[in-house]
Write a protein that holds these residues in place. Structure first.
Motif, PDB file in Angstrom:
ATOM      1  N   UNK A  31      12.779  -3.568   3.306  1.00  0.00           N
ATOM      2  CA  UNK A  31      11.131  -4.137   3.732  1.00  0.00           C
ATOM      3  C   UNK A  31      10.408  -5.054   4.039  1.00  0.00           C
ATOM      4  N   UNK A  32       9.067  -5.052   4.662  1.00  0.00           N
ATOM      5  CA  UNK A  32       8.674  -5.958   5.326  1.00  0.00           C
ATOM      6  C   UNK A  32       7.825  -6.803   3.889  1.00  0.00           C
TER       7      UNK A  32
ATOM      8  N   UNK B 161       8.811   0.362   8.229  1.00  0.00           N
ATOM      9  CA  UNK B 161       7.059  -0.927   7.992  1.00  0.00           C
ATOM     10  C   UNK B 161       7.950  -1.419   6.441  1.00  0.00           C
ATOM     11  N   UNK B 162       6.531  -0.897   5.515  1.00  0.00           N
ATOM     12  CA  UNK B 162       6.562  -2.188   4.587  1.00  0.00           C
ATOM     13  C   UNK B 162       7.420  -1.987   3.591  1.00  0.00           C
ATOM     14  N   UNK B 163       7.668  -0.732   2.900  1.00  0.00           N
ATOM     15  CA  UNK B 163       8.905  -0.732   1.939  1.00  0.00           C
ATOM     16  C   UNK B 163       9.445   0.889   2.361  1.00  0.00           C
ATOM     17  N   UNK B 164      10.553   0.494   1.940  1.00  0.00           N
ATOM     18  CA  UNK B 164      11.721   2.260   2.162  1.00  0.00           C
ATOM     19  C   UNK B 164      12.853   1.846   1.056  1.00  0.00           C
ATOM     20  N   UNK B 165      12.364   2.875   0.291  1.00  0.00           N
ATOM     21  CA  UNK B 165      13.702   3.334  -1.041  1.00  0.00           C
ATOM     22  C   UNK B 165      14.831   4.192   0.202  1.00  0.00           C
ATOM     23  N   UNK B 166      15.806   3.680   0.362  1.00  0.00           N
ATOM     24  CA  UNK B 166      16.496   4.379   1.116  1.00  0.00           C
ATOM     25  C   UNK B 166      17.798   5.694   0.233  1.00  0.00           C
ATOM     26  N   UNK B 167      17.530   6.884  -0.147  1.00  0.00           N
ATOM     27  CA  UNK B 167      18.091   7.292  -0.986  1.00  0.00           C
ATOM     28  C   UNK B 167      19.632   8.204  -0.435  1.00  0.00           C
TER      29      UNK B 167
ATOM     30  N   UNK C 143       0.952  -0.836  -0.214  1.00  0.00           N
ATOM     31  CA  UNK C 143       0.525  -0.351  -0.521  1.00  0.00           C
ATOM     32  C   UNK C 143       1.229   1.181   0.074  1.00  0.00           C
ATOM     33  N   UNK C 144       2.025   1.287   0.525  1.00  0.00           N
ATOM     34  CA  UNK C 144       2.891   2.346   0.807  1.00  0.00           C
ATOM     35  C   UNK C 144       4.015   1.890   0.631  1.00  0.00           C
TER      36      UNK C 144
END
Length: 413
Positions: A236-237, A221-227, A87-88
């Protein structure tokens, strides 16, 4: 040609065997291809060099369009239970400042727009359905030679762990190579993949199995794009509640084996507050992501699908989805040819429709990858400021199909 009805025993590999379609490779694309063809009444034989289903995750994302194909195969409800909607998608700095949040929702052709899953669980569902539909799968068998005539094609194979075993010849109306990026079938045809302007990128992929699947991870949380221009990451989970995935891009010159060492994996996971007390590293492996496209997907009665025909960076999670699109496009066309409703040349439209489509997706993945993974500090600063001001690039529109035509086969009165 009507579907054949004979079905060989799966308990032993015979000296010779005949079928409508032989498939080399039994990942998700091979499973979907074989299942959909069997569902239409065709006799399908698959050879797969691994003795069992591949036990580790590779792809972790698929979209609503893929779910529609699963629905056609009769497994969508089971897949949805094993997966979770995505979702995010948060874009964050190295300090975890949220620069932008991309909301995903219902735009998935009747399903959710995106799903995250643990691939081995999905493969079990697809495998069970393919076998239920009558697909014959020979595990632990490798293809050694592909041949063809005007009317048939053959796969010569043998058990992978017995070089002295008697060779088996599988005779088929068509052979499909769904055997991955290092495709034996493609190499047998002498087809060289074209590089599409994306320098190969080495990335450490860590799959982490949590001891407590219900535990919430504050930093994850769900998905993180670490820039982070110092070390771009994706975390991500993913893969259900039991597993999380982490991807760390290697610097030029870093040794892949050293970087994937277990000690370094634990060190990298420290920033996510994960330690051996929280679970186990199921695997840590360096993958090389590429953007490639085979110039031809058919040679006579031999065809390519999935990663055997194209590869792309994982930026948009479209690698598996693209392979499933190949399958659904190929199946109904093979059905028409096998039933003598279309000429064999009709299968050329698989390439003309799918190649342009997948090339567009590859270029989109490359563009996003270059933006997210830039190491240039000035470029990264401009990107971050743009995102802070709310200038989030709109989701790119997926391409349509290239023109194709089908004239029913002319019959003589």
């Amino acid at each position: 040609m009507s579907p054949t009805t004979s079905k060989p025993e799966e308990s032993a590999l015979p000296k010779s065997i005949s079928c409508d379609v032989a498939i080399v490779g039994y990942g998700p694309v091979g499973m979907v291809l074989s299942g959909l063809l069997a569902q239409r009444g065709f006799n399908v034989i698959v050879v797969e060099r691994h003795h069992t289903l591949y036990p580790l995750a590779r792809a972790g994302h698929y979209d609503g369009e893929t779910m529609r194909t699963f629905q056609a195969l009769g497994v969508a409800d089971a897949v949805e239970i094993a997966a979770q909607p995505m979702l995010l998608w948060n874009l964050v700095t190295a300090d975890m400042e949220v620069l932008a949040t991309i909301h995903l929702g219902e735009g998935g052709a009747g399903w959710k727009e995106s799903y995250l899953s643990y691939q081995p669980e999905i493969e079990k569902i697809l495998d069970a359905r393919a076998r239920e539909l009558g697909v014959t799968v020979y595990n632990g068998v490798e293809a050694l030679q592909i041949d063809q005539s005007a009317d048939r094609a053959t796969v010569t194979c043998r058990p992978v762990d017995d070089e002295n075993a008697e060779l088996t010849v599988i005779d088929a109306a068509f052979v499909i190579g769904a055997d991955g990026a290092n495709s034996f079938v493609r190499e047998s045809l002498g087809i060289e993949r074209a590089q599409l302007g994306f320098a190969p990128m080495d990335s450490l992929v860590i799959d982490f199995k949590l001891n407590d699947s219900d535990r919430e991870l504050d930093r994850l949380p769900e998905v993180l794009q670490v820039l982070d221009p110092e070390r771009p990451q994706l975390a991500g989970r993913w893969e259900g509640r039991n597993y999380s995935r982490f991807e760390f891009i290697l610097h030029e010159g870093e040794d892949a084996e050293e970087f994937a060492a277990i000690e370094n994996c634990w060190k990298l996971l420290e920033m996510w507050d994960l330690s051996p007390a929280d679970g186990e590293i199921e695997r840590g492996i360096v993958y090389r992501f590429e953007a490639t496209l085979a110039p031809e997907w058919r040679d006579g009665r031999i065809l390519l699908a999935g990663d055997a025909a194209h590869t792309m960076p994982p930026t948009m999670g479209q690698g598996l989805c693209s392979g499933i699109r190949d399958a659904i496009n190929l199946v109904w066309k093979l059905d028409a040819v096998l039933r003598d409703q279309a000429e064999v040349s009709f299968l050329d439209t698989v390439h003309s429709e799918r190649s342009a489509h997948v090339q567009h997706l590859i270029e989109m993945c490359v563009g996003l990858g270059e933006m997210w993974n830039t190491r240039d500090l000035e470029s990264a600063h401009r990107r971050d400021e743009m995102l802070r001001m709310g200038n989030v690039p709109p989701a790119p529109a997926f391409p349509g199909l290239a023109p194709a035509s089908w004239r029913p086969k002319q019959t003589t009165a």
